[in-house]
Motif scaffolding. Structure first.
Motif, mmCIF file in Angstrom:
data_model
loop_
_atom_site.group_PDB
_atom_site.id
_atom_site.type_symbol
_atom_site.label_atom_id
_atom_site.label_comp_id
_atom_site.label_asym_id
_atom_site.label_seq_id
_atom_site.Cartn_x
_atom_site.Cartn_y
_atom_site.Cartn_z
ATOM 1 N N SER A 168 35.140 43.930 35.084
ATOM 2 C CA SER A 168 33.959 44.972 36.134
ATOM 3 C C SER A 168 33.205 44.050 37.088
ATOM 4 N N ALA A 169 33.385 43.095 36.895
ATOM 5 C CA ALA A 169 32.865 42.178 38.737
ATOM 6 C C ALA A 169 32.736 43.116 39.902
ATOM 7 N N THR A 170 31.632 43.143 40.418
ATOM 8 C CA THR A 170 31.944 43.769 41.794
ATOM 9 C C THR A 170 32.048 43.055 42.680
ATOM 10 N N ARG A 171 31.832 43.592 44.121
ATOM 11 C CA ARG A 171 32.996 43.079 44.901
ATOM 12 C C ARG A 171 31.061 43.077 45.999
ATOM 13 N N SER A 172 31.077 41.432 47.208
ATOM 14 C CA SER A 172 29.873 41.078 47.376
ATOM 15 C C SER A 172 29.542 41.690 48.699
ATOM 16 N N TYR A 179 35.388 39.468 45.321
ATOM 17 C CA TYR A 179 34.987 39.133 43.924
ATOM 18 C C TYR A 179 34.837 37.530 43.576
ATOM 19 N N THR A 230 35.593 33.398 45.329
ATOM 20 C CA THR A 230 35.728 34.491 45.742
ATOM 21 C C THR A 230 37.071 35.022 46.488
ATOM 22 N N PRO A 242 33.022 35.983 35.079
ATOM 23 C CA PRO A 242 32.624 37.332 35.864
ATOM 24 C C PRO A 242 33.666 37.686 34.393
ATOM 25 N N THR A 266 41.598 36.936 40.247
ATOM 26 C CA THR A 266 40.091 37.647 40.091
ATOM 27 C C THR A 266 40.699 38.909 39.623
ATOM 28 N N VAL A 312 39.659 43.086 38.709
ATOM 29 C CA VAL A 312 39.388 43.540 38.975
ATOM 30 C C VAL A 312 39.368 45.000 38.987
ATOM 31 N N ASN A 313 38.896 46.274 38.038
ATOM 32 C CA ASN A 313 38.521 47.081 37.814
ATOM 33 C C ASN A 313 40.365 47.154 36.627
ATOM 34 N N ALA A 355 36.374 34.991 41.504
ATOM 35 C CA ALA A 355 37.428 34.626 41.406
ATOM 36 C C ALA A 355 37.723 33.042 40.693
#
Length: 195
Positions: A35-39, A136, A132, A32, A159, A161-162, A138
Motif C-alpha cells: 500500500s505504498a504511496t507515491r511521492s 513509489y 523509487t 515499503p 515496486t 502498488v495497489n 522500490a
C-alpha cells in the motif's frame, strides 16, 4: 537477441511473486508495503525524441527510443518487450500478478526474485538497493549471471502498488550492457503507473 533469457526473467518474476507471498526476508531495513504511496513531487522523465508506449489494461506508460523495437507478447505477465535489432539485449515491463489478499512486502518480492535467480542461473551475483520507481518506494537489483554460456549483466527495478507487483528489467550480454544502460535508465525514469 535472446528471447530465451526474456522468458526466463518473466518466469522468475512469477516465481518471485508466489514465493514472496510465503517467504520471509532476512533484511531488517524498513520495507515499503503493497500500500505504498507515491511521492507528491513525482513527474515521469520526458525524453525528447522518444516514443510513448501506453498499456491502459496494465496501467503502465513509458518512453523508448524510436530505433528500438516494441513487442507486446500478449501473455498475462509481460506487458512489453523492447530491444534493438541484432543486439543481445532486452528491456522488459512486467506486472506479474496481483497479490491482493496476500501478505507481500517489497522486500519479499525482491528476495523472491533473487532466490529464483540464484536457483536458476550460474555465477549469479547482485547488489540490492532502495530506490523509487514511478514515484513509489522500490528496490533495484544490479546483477551479473551466466545464461546459456554467456555472461550477462542487468538491472531490475521492482515496486508494489495497489497490490500489484511491477518490474522493469534491462539485461544484456556483458559486452553490450554498457552501450544501452544509459538509455535503459532513462526509460526507467520515464516509467509511470497510470492505473
Amino acid at each position: 537477441m535472446r528471447k530465451h533469457f526474456f522468458v526466463i526473467i518473466v518466469a522468475l518474476l512469477l516465481t518471485a511473486t508466489v514465493c514472496a507471498a510465503g517467504c520471509t526476508s532476512n533484511n531488517t531495513s524498513p520495507t515499503p508495503s503493497a500500500s505504498a504511496t507515491r511521492s507528491a513531487t513525482f513527474v515521469p522523465k520526458n525524453i525528447s525524441g522518444y516514443r510513448n508506449y501506453t498499456n491502459s489494461s496494465a496501467g503502465v506508460a513509458i518512453q523508448y527510443p524510436p530505433s528500438w523495437q516494441l513487442t507486446e507478447p500478449g501473455g498475462i505477465y509481460a506487458n512489453a518487450y523492447f530491444n534493438v535489432n541484432g543486439a543481445d539485449m532486452s528491456f522488459t515491463i512486467a506486472a506479474p500478478e496481483s497479490v491482493s489478499g496476500q501478505s507481500m512486502t517489497l522486500d519479499g518480492f525482491s528476495q523472491g526474485l533473487i532466490s529464483a535467480l540464484q536457483q536458476n542461473a550460474t555465477n549469479f551475483t547482485y547488489k540490492l538497493s532502495n530506490t523509487t520507481l514511478a514515484g513509489y518506494p522500490a528496490q533495484k537489483i544490479v546483477f551479473t549471471l551466466v545464461s546459456e554460456g554467456t555472461t550477462r549483466q542487468g538491472i531490475i527495478e521492482l515496486t508494489l502498488v495497489n497490490d500489484t507487483g511491477y518490474a522493469l528489467t534491462y539485461e544484456a550480454a556483458q559486452g553490450v550492457y554498457p552501450t544501452y544502460v544509459g538509455i535503459a535508465q532513462n526509460m526507467m525514469q520515464s516509467f509511470n503507473i497510470t492505473g
